[in-house]
Write a protein that holds these residues in place. Structure first.
Motif, PDB file in Angstrom:
ATOM      1  N   THR A 170     -51.843 -20.641  33.296  1.00  0.00           N
ATOM      2  CA  THR A 170     -50.462 -20.114  32.613  1.00  0.00           C
ATOM      3  C   THR A 170     -50.839 -18.682  32.531  1.00  0.00           C
ATOM      4  O   THR A 170     -49.828 -17.936  32.968  1.00  0.00           O
ATOM      5  CB  THR A 170     -50.563 -20.985  31.344  1.00  0.00           C
ATOM      6  N   ASP A 208     -45.394 -29.723  33.980  1.00  0.00           N
ATOM      7  CA  ASP A 208     -44.127 -28.881  33.992  1.00  0.00           C
ATOM      8  C   ASP A 208     -42.958 -30.036  34.156  1.00  0.00           C
ATOM      9  O   ASP A 208     -42.258 -29.808  34.501  1.00  0.00           O
ATOM     10  CB  ASP A 208     -43.977 -28.306  34.977  1.00  0.00           C
ATOM     11  N   GLN A 256     -40.610 -28.953  26.292  1.00  0.00           N
ATOM     12  CA  GLN A 256     -39.637 -28.763  26.992  1.00  0.00           C
ATOM     13  C   GLN A 256     -38.432 -28.634  27.534  1.00  0.00           C
ATOM     14  O   GLN A 256     -37.647 -28.312  27.488  1.00  0.00           O
ATOM     15  CB  GLN A 256     -40.392 -28.459  28.477  1.00  0.00           C
ATOM     16  N   ARG A 299     -49.082 -25.637  23.489  1.00  0.00           N
ATOM     17  CA  ARG A 299     -48.054 -25.252  24.387  1.00  0.00           C
ATOM     18  C   ARG A 299     -46.718 -23.457  24.027  1.00  0.00           C
ATOM     19  O   ARG A 299     -46.042 -23.274  24.299  1.00  0.00           O
ATOM     20  CB  ARG A 299     -46.729 -26.312  23.697  1.00  0.00           C
ATOM     21  N   GLY A 302     -46.597 -21.643  26.671  1.00  0.00           N
ATOM     22  CA  GLY A 302     -45.431 -20.606  27.292  1.00  0.00           C
ATOM     23  C   GLY A 302     -44.240 -20.887  26.502  1.00  0.00           C
ATOM     24  O   GLY A 302     -42.557 -19.542  27.079  1.00  0.00           O
TER      25      GLY A 302
END
Length: 336
Positions: A170, A208, A256, A299, A302
């Motif tokens: 990431t 993803d 997501q 998370r 992100g």
């Protein structure tokens, strides 16, 4: 034409003429460039190049695409050409079957019954994830390549260590270091919860599951795949795949698909996603509730690693989003 893309297309298709390149959708991956390709004969393809020269992502995605298309009842784009060892590593695929989930989702929300239709679609997504996770592995592992026939080359390691490698990836593809200290906080959280994570089951994870990475192919739904029926969903962009805890994939998918920067989507949608998973798998992944808080901390990267992208997407000042991200990370750490 971008020089790297021109080099790749000339190498992969020396006897074919390219009519034009097209946009391939929004990407927040700073290490790749992906374009649509229209050949002179009208055929189409998508070309992904590793602009940082690192072929490991291409090797991983190529191996997993071959694996799921030969050994799993899951649709995926056909590989047309690939070379993870080229000077400019690349992967070229045919278009995915069907339509991007985002477009289908938006259309379903426009008429009466749209919410119920969206819930039905999310149940299909949950079922597809359960199908992906159905085959268990003996150990957790990074995927480092394949044998060309659908087999995966694995680098086994305890799940917390594999998870830490995903955090490294990431950082590699992130587009902002403004909140670099968040990486350290997340790593510390994973290390502090090794005992909670080590006994997780091991399954193939997509890594993803976002709306641009799922295609809805209603014409293909119901095709037999050898184990279970195809749900008519074709995932793309497998470069973040690994062999890990299926609970992590489900937590990430919910986030997501449904959540915003610091807001959660409707609970009925999250419930539909989980219901589809339960119906196919017979239940949620073992230990889901216990490990979920750790994955919700992970998370946060992100948001933190792409704060500049969020600033543009939300049209809000960076300082305001940074402040909110700091507060959200603290709240998630406190909930572990």
């Amino acid at each position: 034409m971008n020089e790297a893309v021109a080099t790749v297309l000339g190498e992969a298709f020396p006897d074919r003429s390219v009519e034009r390149l097209t946009a391939a959708g929004v990407s927040w991956n700073g290490a790749n460039e992906t374009v649509g390709v229209v050949f002179a004969d009208g055929a189409r393809a998508f070309c992904k190049v590793a602009v940082d020269g690192d072929g490991t992502r291409v090797a991983r995605e190529l191996a997993v695409l071959r694996h799921v298309t030969t050994r799993r009842p899951i649709a995926a784009p056909e590989v047309l050409a690939a070379d993870s060892g080229a000077g400019v590593p690349y992967l070229i695929t045919a278009p995915a079957p069907g339509r991007e989930l985002l477009g289908v989702w938006e259309e379903l929300g426009e008429g009466d019954g749209g919410e119920a239709d969206r819930e039905a679609l999310l149940r299909r997504v949950g079922a597809t994830l359960a199908t992906l996770h159905a085959a268990r592995f003996d150990r957790h592992a990074e995927i480092v390549g394949g044998d060309g026939r659908g087999g995966l080359d694995l680098d086994p390691a305890p799940w917390p260590d594999v998870l830490l490698k995903t955090i490294d990836r990431t950082r590699e593809i992130g587009t902002s270091e403004r909140l670099a200290d968040h990486y350290d906080a997340v790593i510390d959280c994973v290390e502090a919860n090794r005992d909670r994570l080590c006994d997780a089951p091991a399954a193939l994870l997509h890594g993803d599951v976002a709306m641009p990475n799922l295609f809805v192919d209603d014409a293909g739904a119901g095709r037999g795949g050898g184990v279970e029926e195809d749900d008519g969903l074709a995932p793309i962009d497998w470069e973040l795949a690994d062999v890990g805890d299926p609970a992590r994939d489900l937590v990430r998918a919910e986030d997501q698909l449904l959540n915003g920067f610091d807001s959660e989507g409707p609970e009925r949608y999250a419930a539909a996603l989980r219901a589809g998973y339960r119906e196919r798998a017979g239940g949620l992944p073992e230990g889901f509730a216990a490990r979920r808080p750790v994955y919700e901390v992970v998370r946060m990267l992100g948001r933190s690693g792409f704060i500049d992208q969020w600033t543009t997407h939300l049209d809000e000042p960076t300082d305001a989003l940074v402040e909110r991200a700091e507060a959200e990370l603290r709240a998630r750490l406190a909930a572990v």
